[in-house]
Scaffold this active site. Structure first.
Site, mmCIF file in Angstrom:
data_model
loop_
_atom_site.group_PDB
_atom_site.id
_atom_site.type_symbol
_atom_site.label_atom_id
_atom_site.label_comp_id
_atom_site.label_asym_id
_atom_site.label_seq_id
_atom_site.Cartn_x
_atom_site.Cartn_y
_atom_site.Cartn_z
ATOM 1 N N THR A 24 0.830 -1.202 0.000
ATOM 2 C CA THR A 24 0.000 0.000 0.000
ATOM 3 C C THR A 24 0.869 1.258 0.000
ATOM 4 O O THR A 24 2.061 1.207 0.283
ATOM 5 C CB THR A 24 -0.896 0.046 1.253
ATOM 6 O OG1 THR A 24 -0.071 0.083 2.430
ATOM 7 C CG2 THR A 24 -1.789 -1.175 1.326
ATOM 8 N N ASP A 25 0.234 2.391 -0.335
ATOM 9 C CA ASP A 25 0.927 3.667 -0.206
ATOM 10 C C ASP A 25 0.056 4.625 0.588
ATOM 11 O O ASP A 25 -1.021 4.257 1.060
ATOM 12 C CB ASP A 25 1.313 4.234 -1.577
ATOM 13 C CG ASP A 25 0.110 4.610 -2.427
ATOM 14 O OD1 ASP A 25 -0.981 4.862 -1.878
ATOM 15 O OD2 ASP A 25 0.255 4.663 -3.656
ATOM 16 N N ARG A 26 0.507 5.852 0.753
ATOM 17 C CA ARG A 26 -0.207 6.751 1.636
ATOM 18 C C ARG A 26 -1.512 7.253 1.054
ATOM 19 O O ARG A 26 -2.276 7.923 1.737
ATOM 20 C CB ARG A 26 0.700 7.912 2.050
ATOM 21 C CG ARG A 26 0.823 9.011 1.033
ATOM 22 C CD ARG A 26 1.887 9.996 1.479
ATOM 23 N NE ARG A 26 1.657 11.318 0.938
ATOM 24 C CZ ARG A 26 1.113 12.329 1.632
ATOM 25 N NH1 ARG A 26 0.777 12.159 2.872
ATOM 26 N NH2 ARG A 26 0.927 13.489 1.078
ATOM 27 N N MET A 27 -1.794 6.932 -0.217
ATOM 28 C CA MET A 27 -3.112 7.239 -0.781
ATOM 29 C C MET A 27 -4.094 6.158 -0.329
ATOM 30 O O MET A 27 -5.239 6.142 -0.776
ATOM 31 C CB MET A 27 -3.038 7.327 -2.301
ATOM 32 C CG MET A 27 -3.526 8.652 -2.875
ATOM 33 S SD MET A 27 -3.583 8.656 -4.679
ATOM 34 C CE MET A 27 -1.932 9.171 -5.158
ATOM 35 N N ASP A 28 -3.617 5.239 0.531
ATOM 36 C CA ASP A 28 -4.426 4.156 1.081
ATOM 37 C C ASP A 28 -4.901 3.197 0.003
ATOM 38 O O ASP A 28 -6.029 2.733 0.003
ATOM 39 C CB ASP A 28 -5.625 4.731 1.868
ATOM 40 C CG ASP A 28 -6.344 3.633 2.637
ATOM 41 O OD1 ASP A 28 -5.790 2.539 2.788
ATOM 42 O OD2 ASP A 28 -7.477 3.888 3.096
#
Lengths: 146, 146, 146, 146
Positions: A24-28
């Site tokens: 995952t990344d911080r854009m969820d």
């Protein structure tokens, strides 16, 4: 591990996977680059389920690097979701193997991929025709949709 | 690329890096596993800045795999932050290279790492002593803090 | 998905995974940093198999970031190998969850890991005690070996 | 960090990076999936060098997810090589930002990429037009080659 499913157009291979936190990344959502490894895992299992172990092919001198990758992102995949990667072959094997992949969550198609790999002779480093038994098996199993 | 900074205890190597989207997770911080690659990049630059190219060492038959990694996470690092990795050597080189690393954002210490690597002979696959010129240079430069 | 196995010391959770090409490095083994994601996948499945969905815990306001990670690399894992991650809990849950992990290939122990996570309140960002039902279930299942 | 270079067709942004061990695979080359993060780092630096900090844009409510990624792999990149990512914009910004990227080692073009991103309103989750100042600056700087 996966399974083959019959469709009107031919057989498709279905590989299940679970989204890890690492993906995952911080854009969820799943980082767009992470799908390369998802598609890789899926096609290796497709080969295995058809009787071909890619690691063994490498030991016997056939490499299969990716020469083209196209990904179209339609909907985000989220952490911990269980996804399916559907894979089939687009045209009869030559020195290339061209795959169509769909990453799905239930009925939803999240990502569509096209992957082109080339058969390479491990010692010379040059392209070569696909192993005959592989081409034949893929066709006979109905995995080639052309 | 990086620089050496003198401290009261000895020299420390400082490597700068920028947090990529790919490194983040949905908790909106750098995924804890991503620091392994940060520390790797930093120690390779420390060697390079001291005159040793690790890729060249490999070609000459010296591998340097990691045998131990300890990471303590104190504060999260965020997307796009510019971080520094501070690296020094904990004790004189034997067949092992033991590093102390700190990932910093300004004055804040975010992550503390201890990495132990072992010098391995590429052909035999067995541990061997560190190359003499490497041990000597590291000591003379003040990078060994013991 | 995984299973629980009884040992003389207590229950251990076993999670299977396959090494992907993406996980390997040019030393022809699993990159040392890739084990962080292996251990993460294993502990999430341990929780799930015990009735706790970590993604659900997050939605309900309990985060569980890693505060310490220690990995000892004993033997390399190779491409396409099927590995098992064995996980158990080292001591009764407080505000921390401390895990012992072993990455195995058959009888061989390749990597030993210790992971400490902390229960954090999602809104305040502060540590808090483990959810009572979780602590109790883990103990009753014999997963806590202290 | 990077620089802008003038060509006959327009400006191109050049971002330097070093191949890490973590990026390689057992074929002794950069894993094909790793280029997604290379291109991401490059375009973020292009924006920054033009005066736009993507992390700041996000805080102000403009997200920029990737909706299409096409990569053509021509030659392998190897461990420790210093690569350049050349990036320019293919057509005037609408709700989309379309980039052409080349990963180069000296004069050699190793990988060619096309990336399409979409401007999304952070609160509504819907596509929106590119910020006017961004569109204008990119055009005025000669980064749009249409």
């Amino acid at each position: 591990m996966g399974m083959f499913i019959a469709t009107v157009a031919g057989q498709v291979h279905v590989h299940d996977l679970r989204v890890r936190y690492a993906d995952t990344d911080r854009m969820d959502m799943v980082y767009h680059g992470a799908y390369a490894a998802y598609l890789e895992a899926a096609r290796v299992e497709m080969l295995r389920d058809a009787g071909f172990v890619y690691a063994q092919m490498e030991r016997e001198g056939t490499l299969l690097p990716v020469v083209q990758l196209e990904l179209t992102y339609k909907k985000p995949a989220r952490y911990d979701e269980e996804l399916e990667v559907h894979t089939h072959i687009v045209q009869p094997l030559t020195s290339k193997l061209e795959l169509h992949c769909e990453v799905r969550r239930g009925e939803d198609i999240l990502v569509v991929g096209r992957v082109v790999l080339v058969f390479v002779d491990g010692s010379s480093g040059r392209p070569k025709r696909a192993p005959e038994t592989l081409s034949q098996t893929m066709s006979e199993m109905g995995l080639v949709w052309s």
